[in-house]
Each structure stands twice: as structure tokens, then as C-alpha cells.
Design a protein around this motif. Sequence first.
Motif, PDB file in Angstrom:
ATOM      1  N   ASP A  38       0.810  -1.107   0.023  1.00 31.33           N
ATOM      2  CA  ASP A  38      -0.025   0.303   0.306  1.00 31.33           C
ATOM      3  C   ASP A  38       0.610   1.488   0.385  1.00 31.33           C
ATOM      4  N   ALA A  39       0.104   1.999  -0.554  1.00 30.76           N
ATOM      5  CA  ALA A  39       1.146   3.550  -0.456  1.00 30.76           C
ATOM      6  C   ALA A  39       2.647   3.967  -0.566  1.00 30.76           C
ATOM      7  N   GLY A  40       2.754   3.334  -1.861  1.00 32.22           N
ATOM      8  CA  GLY A  40       4.034   3.027  -2.342  1.00 32.22           C
ATOM      9  C   GLY A  40       5.027   1.750  -1.780  1.00 32.22           C
ATOM     10  N   THR A  41       4.274   1.629  -0.190  1.00 33.68           N
ATOM     11  CA  THR A  41       5.597   0.530   0.183  1.00 33.68           C
ATOM     12  C   THR A  41       5.921  -0.923  -0.796  1.00 33.68           C
ATOM     13  N   ILE A  42       7.117  -1.293  -0.347  1.00 35.67           N
ATOM     14  CA  ILE A  42       6.685  -2.335  -0.865  1.00 35.67           C
ATOM     15  C   ILE A  42       7.411  -3.885  -0.239  1.00 35.67           C
TER      16      ILE A  42
END
Length: 138
Positions: A38-42
Motif C-alpha cells: 500500500d501507498a508506494g511500499t514494497i
Amino acid sequence: MSNQAKIIPSVRYKNCEKAIEWLCDAFGFEKYLIVPGDAGTILHAQLVYNDCMIMLGSAHEGDEFGRLNSSPQELEGQNTASIYMVVVDADAHYKKALSKGAEIVLDIKDEDYGGRGYTCKDLEGHLWNFGTYNPWEE
């Protein structure tokens, strides 16, 4: 016994997406698997370099494993471990890493035990060693 180690380091990054691109550009890794969160995380990533692999993910404290890891940025720049990776041409690898902004902490040199190598920190301060010394070939 196989002459290839099966230990795969796992590293956490605050900005994992940026770290993946940087590790590929500076150290020559290739993307093998990227699982976005989510939200640009890996959530999870695997990068390969020849027959070597590292696993990485976004730093977080949202699960048991995440709470067990700290970034060098959280430890006043200190590392509790480092990664050593065998490369064919240490000088070429050094020049590329340096050109991409790796912080060289031990300059390239011929080692007393054999091989040639250097030590640097990546964009978030993790400690990396690269060299031509290969203990499997001794």
C-alpha cells in the motif's frame, strides 16, 4: 556439498522502491520479484546478481519481523551486519558504485588473503563489501 552458498540476506529500506532502482543501477542487481504494498511500499522484493540474491522490503513495524529490524539511519549510522558479494571485476564495480553515489568507506585494494575489493554504504547506510575473493575457489 554444493559449492554455492544458500544464505539470502534480507534488508529493509525506508524507501524501498527507490532502493531497488539504486541497487540495480549502482551494484548491478536485476529485479527478480517485486510485490508492491500500500501507498508506494514494497511488501517483498528479490533482486539477483549472477547466482546471488537479496530479499528486501519497506521498513515498518507493522508485524513481528518488521519490529525486529532497524535501519542504520535509526542506529546513528552503525550496522550490525554487512553483505559480501563476489564480483568478477572489482575495479569496474567500484567505479560504477562510486558514480551512482555509494559512500566508499574502505577504498579498493588488493587484500592480503587474496582478491581485490572495497567496502561502501548504500543510499540508506547499509554496509556492502564487493570483491574478487571467492572462498569457494580456494
